[in-house]
Scaffold this motif. Structure first.
Motif, PDB file in Angstrom:
ATOM      1  N   LEU A 187       0.807  -1.218   0.000  1.00 19.32           N
ATOM      2  CA  LEU A 187       0.000   0.000   0.000  1.00 19.32           C
ATOM      3  C   LEU A 187       0.842   1.272   0.000  1.00 19.32           C
ATOM      4  O   LEU A 187       0.354   2.341  -0.354  1.00 19.32           O
ATOM      5  CB  LEU A 187      -0.928  -0.019   1.216  1.00 19.32           C
ATOM      6  CG  LEU A 187      -2.049  -1.067   1.132  1.00 19.32           C
ATOM      7  CD1 LEU A 187      -2.685  -1.295   2.504  1.00 19.32           C
ATOM      8  CD2 LEU A 187      -3.104  -0.654   0.121  1.00 19.32           C
ATOM      9  N   GLY A 188       2.100   1.149   0.381  1.00 23.23           N
ATOM     10  CA  GLY A 188       2.989   2.304   0.345  1.00 23.23           C
ATOM     11  C   GLY A 188       3.152   2.862  -1.053  1.00 23.23           C
ATOM     12  O   GLY A 188       3.420   4.066  -1.230  1.00 23.23           O
ATOM     13  N   ARG A 189       2.976   2.017  -2.076  1.00 24.54           N
ATOM     14  CA  ARG A 189       3.075   2.489  -3.460  1.00 24.54           C
ATOM     15  C   ARG A 189       2.011   3.553  -3.748  1.00 24.54           C
ATOM     16  O   ARG A 189       2.265   4.549  -4.425  1.00 24.54           O
ATOM     17  CB  ARG A 189       2.912   1.322  -4.435  1.00 24.54           C
ATOM     18  CG  ARG A 189       4.161   0.485  -4.601  1.00 24.54           C
ATOM     19  CD  ARG A 189       4.023  -0.462  -5.787  1.00 24.54           C
ATOM     20  NE  ARG A 189       5.269  -1.188  -6.010  1.00 24.54           N
ATOM     21  CZ  ARG A 189       6.289  -0.730  -6.703  1.00 24.54           C
ATOM     22  NH1 ARG A 189       6.215   0.471  -7.238  1.00 24.54           N
ATOM     23  NH2 ARG A 189       7.387  -1.448  -6.864  1.00 24.54           N
ATOM     24  N   GLU A 190       0.820   3.310  -3.226  1.00 26.09           N
ATOM     25  CA  GLU A 190      -0.267   4.269  -3.429  1.00 26.09           C
ATOM     26  C   GLU A 190       0.016   5.575  -2.676  1.00 26.09           C
ATOM     27  O   GLU A 190      -0.224   6.669  -3.188  1.00 26.09           O
ATOM     28  CB  GLU A 190      -1.587   3.642  -2.956  1.00 26.09           C
ATOM     29  CG  GLU A 190      -2.826   4.414  -3.326  1.00 26.09           C
ATOM     30  CD  GLU A 190      -3.179   4.327  -4.801  1.00 26.09           C
ATOM     31  OE1 GLU A 190      -4.187   4.935  -5.194  1.00 26.09           O
ATOM     32  OE2 GLU A 190      -2.449   3.664  -5.574  1.00 26.09           O
ATOM     33  N   ARG A 202      -5.096   9.479  -3.557  1.00 27.37           N
ATOM     34  CA  ARG A 202      -4.187   8.337  -3.604  1.00 27.37           C
ATOM     35  C   ARG A 202      -3.507   8.128  -2.250  1.00 27.37           C
ATOM     36  O   ARG A 202      -3.284   6.986  -1.835  1.00 27.37           O
ATOM     37  CB  ARG A 202      -3.148   8.517  -4.708  1.00 27.37           C
ATOM     38  CG  ARG A 202      -3.750   8.581  -6.099  1.00 27.37           C
ATOM     39  CD  ARG A 202      -2.729   8.383  -7.186  1.00 27.37           C
ATOM     40  NE  ARG A 202      -2.317   6.987  -7.270  1.00 27.37           N
ATOM     41  CZ  ARG A 202      -1.539   6.509  -8.229  1.00 27.37           C
ATOM     42  NH1 ARG A 202      -1.085   7.309  -9.186  1.00 27.37           N
ATOM     43  NH2 ARG A 202      -1.199   5.231  -8.248  1.00 27.37           N
ATOM     44  N   ILE A 203      -3.183   9.222  -1.575  1.00 28.96           N
ATOM     45  CA  ILE A 203      -2.581   9.106  -0.242  1.00 28.96           C
ATOM     46  C   ILE A 203      -3.554   8.426   0.712  1.00 28.96           C
ATOM     47  O   ILE A 203      -3.208   7.466   1.411  1.00 28.96           O
ATOM     48  CB  ILE A 203      -2.179  10.487   0.308  1.00 28.96           C
ATOM     49  CG1 ILE A 203      -1.074  11.107  -0.560  1.00 28.96           C
ATOM     50  CG2 ILE A 203      -1.704  10.366   1.759  1.00 28.96           C
ATOM     51  CD1 ILE A 203      -0.741  12.529  -0.199  1.00 28.96           C
ATOM     52  N   TYR A 204      -4.814   8.892   0.710  1.00 26.32           N
ATOM     53  CA  TYR A 204      -5.830   8.269   1.560  1.00 26.32           C
ATOM     54  C   TYR A 204      -6.099   6.826   1.132  1.00 26.32           C
ATOM     55  O   TYR A 204      -6.329   5.955   1.975  1.00 26.32           O
ATOM     56  CB  TYR A 204      -7.140   9.059   1.488  1.00 26.32           C
ATOM     57  CG  TYR A 204      -7.056  10.451   2.049  1.00 26.32           C
ATOM     58  CD1 TYR A 204      -6.281  10.726   3.168  1.00 26.32           C
ATOM     59  CD2 TYR A 204      -7.759  11.505   1.465  1.00 26.32           C
ATOM     60  CE1 TYR A 204      -6.197  12.012   3.685  1.00 26.32           C
ATOM     61  CE2 TYR A 204      -7.683  12.793   1.979  1.00 26.32           C
ATOM     62  CZ  TYR A 204      -6.894  13.041   3.085  1.00 26.32           C
ATOM     63  OH  TYR A 204      -6.815  14.312   3.590  1.00 26.32           O
ATOM     64  N   GLY A 205      -6.047   6.591  -0.191  1.00 22.28           N
ATOM     65  CA  GLY A 205      -6.296   5.247  -0.710  1.00 22.28           C
ATOM     66  C   GLY A 205      -5.276   4.230  -0.240  1.00 22.28           C
ATOM     67  O   GLY A 205      -5.572   3.033  -0.168  1.00 22.28           O
ATOM     68  N   GLY A 206      -4.058   4.676   0.093  1.00 25.25           N
ATOM     69  CA  GLY A 206      -3.046   3.775   0.647  1.00 25.25           C
ATOM     70  C   GLY A 206      -3.004   3.798   2.162  1.00 25.25           C
ATOM     71  O   GLY A 206      -2.858   2.753   2.805  1.00 25.25           O
ATOM     72  N   ALA A 207      -3.170   4.990   2.745  1.00 25.26           N
ATOM     73  CA  ALA A 207      -3.013   5.136   4.195  1.00 25.26           C
ATOM     74  C   ALA A 207      -4.173   4.523   4.973  1.00 25.26           C
ATOM     75  O   ALA A 207      -3.961   3.858   6.006  1.00 25.26           O
ATOM     76  CB  ALA A 207      -2.868   6.616   4.552  1.00 25.26           C
ATOM     77  N   ILE A 208      -5.406   4.727   4.491  1.00 22.00           N
ATOM     78  CA  ILE A 208      -6.569   4.220   5.231  1.00 22.00           C
ATOM     79  C   ILE A 208      -6.599   2.687   5.264  1.00 22.00           C
ATOM     80  O   ILE A 208      -6.776   2.094   6.331  1.00 22.00           O
ATOM     81  CB  ILE A 208      -7.872   4.810   4.657  1.00 22.00           C
ATOM     82  CG1 ILE A 208      -7.932   6.307   4.980  1.00 22.00           C
ATOM     83  CG2 ILE A 208      -9.100   4.095   5.231  1.00 22.00           C
ATOM     84  CD1 ILE A 208      -9.112   7.034   4.362  1.00 22.00           C
TER      85      ILE A 208
END
Length: 209
Positions: free
Chosen positions: A164-167, A179-185
């Protein structure tokens, strides 16, 4: 909020694939730490001098910033998810070693002596008495290690890893908050779910004892 829901709807396949990669890296790192950490915890319980040395080294590894450790490992192992797994393994060692050590040293000596009294060898006492009684402590270590590993795995893309760090990294590069929220959440939800699941498993182990 509507934009984020729409983004998830459009990219759920990619996010699911990244989540799977994230979980695989974490599981492999923690499993390797279990394979190595439990024997090291046993060694610590048998020899206090070795305990000071082993726990000291594990503590040093733990205080190194995650990105710095991964970069150092990248120099040795190169780019890729394998290097990330090695990093997760190293970060997961301390809680597993420490909790195995604490669990073994907290066992009442009379229980150990009773095992020896019925003719058990030291290895049998360890495998059939001490480790089973230490299981709740070991599960605590696994629980802590898993949550730490999920967080550390988020920086995997900096050394060519997946997850998920890629996102998150792409979102930072393109200044795309979705995209940040899409990986962090999802990463945060993974950590919460892992903690809940392993917490329930730990309680189950305690009840079985």
């Amino acid at each position: 909020m509507d934009r984020f829901v729409e983004y998830i709807r459009e990219n759920w396949v990619d996010l699911l694939s990244l989540t799977y990669d994230h979980i695989v890296m974490v599981v492999m790192g923690v499993v390797l730490a279990l394979i190595v950490g439990i024997p090291l915890g046993v060694v610590c319980s048998l020899n206090r001098r070795w305990a000071a040395l082993i726990l000291g080294i594990a503590n040093v590894v733990q205080v190194i910033p995650s990105l710095a450790l991964l970069v150092m490992l990248m120099i040795v192992f190169g780019l890729g998810s394998q290097t990330v797994i090695v990093g997760l393994f190293l970060y997961s060692l301390l809680p597993i070693i420490r909790n195995t050590y604490v669990g073994l040293t907290e066992i009442n000596s009379s229980i150990t002596e009773a095992g020896k009294g019925v003719g058990m060898s030291p290895l049998q006492v360890l495998m059939k008495v001490q480790l089973p009684l230490s299981l709740p402590f070991i599960m605590t270590g696994v629980r802590v290690a898993a949550v730490i590993a999920i967080g550390v795995a988020a920086v995997a893309p900096f050394i060519g890893g997946d997850g998920l760090g890629r996102e998150i990294y792409a979102g930072i590069n393109y200044r795309n908050d979705l995209r940040i929220y899409g990986g962090a959440i999802p990463a945060a939800l993974l950590a919460i779910l892992a903690d809940i699941f392993l917490g329930k498993l730990q309680k189950r182990v305690k009840l079985d004892k």
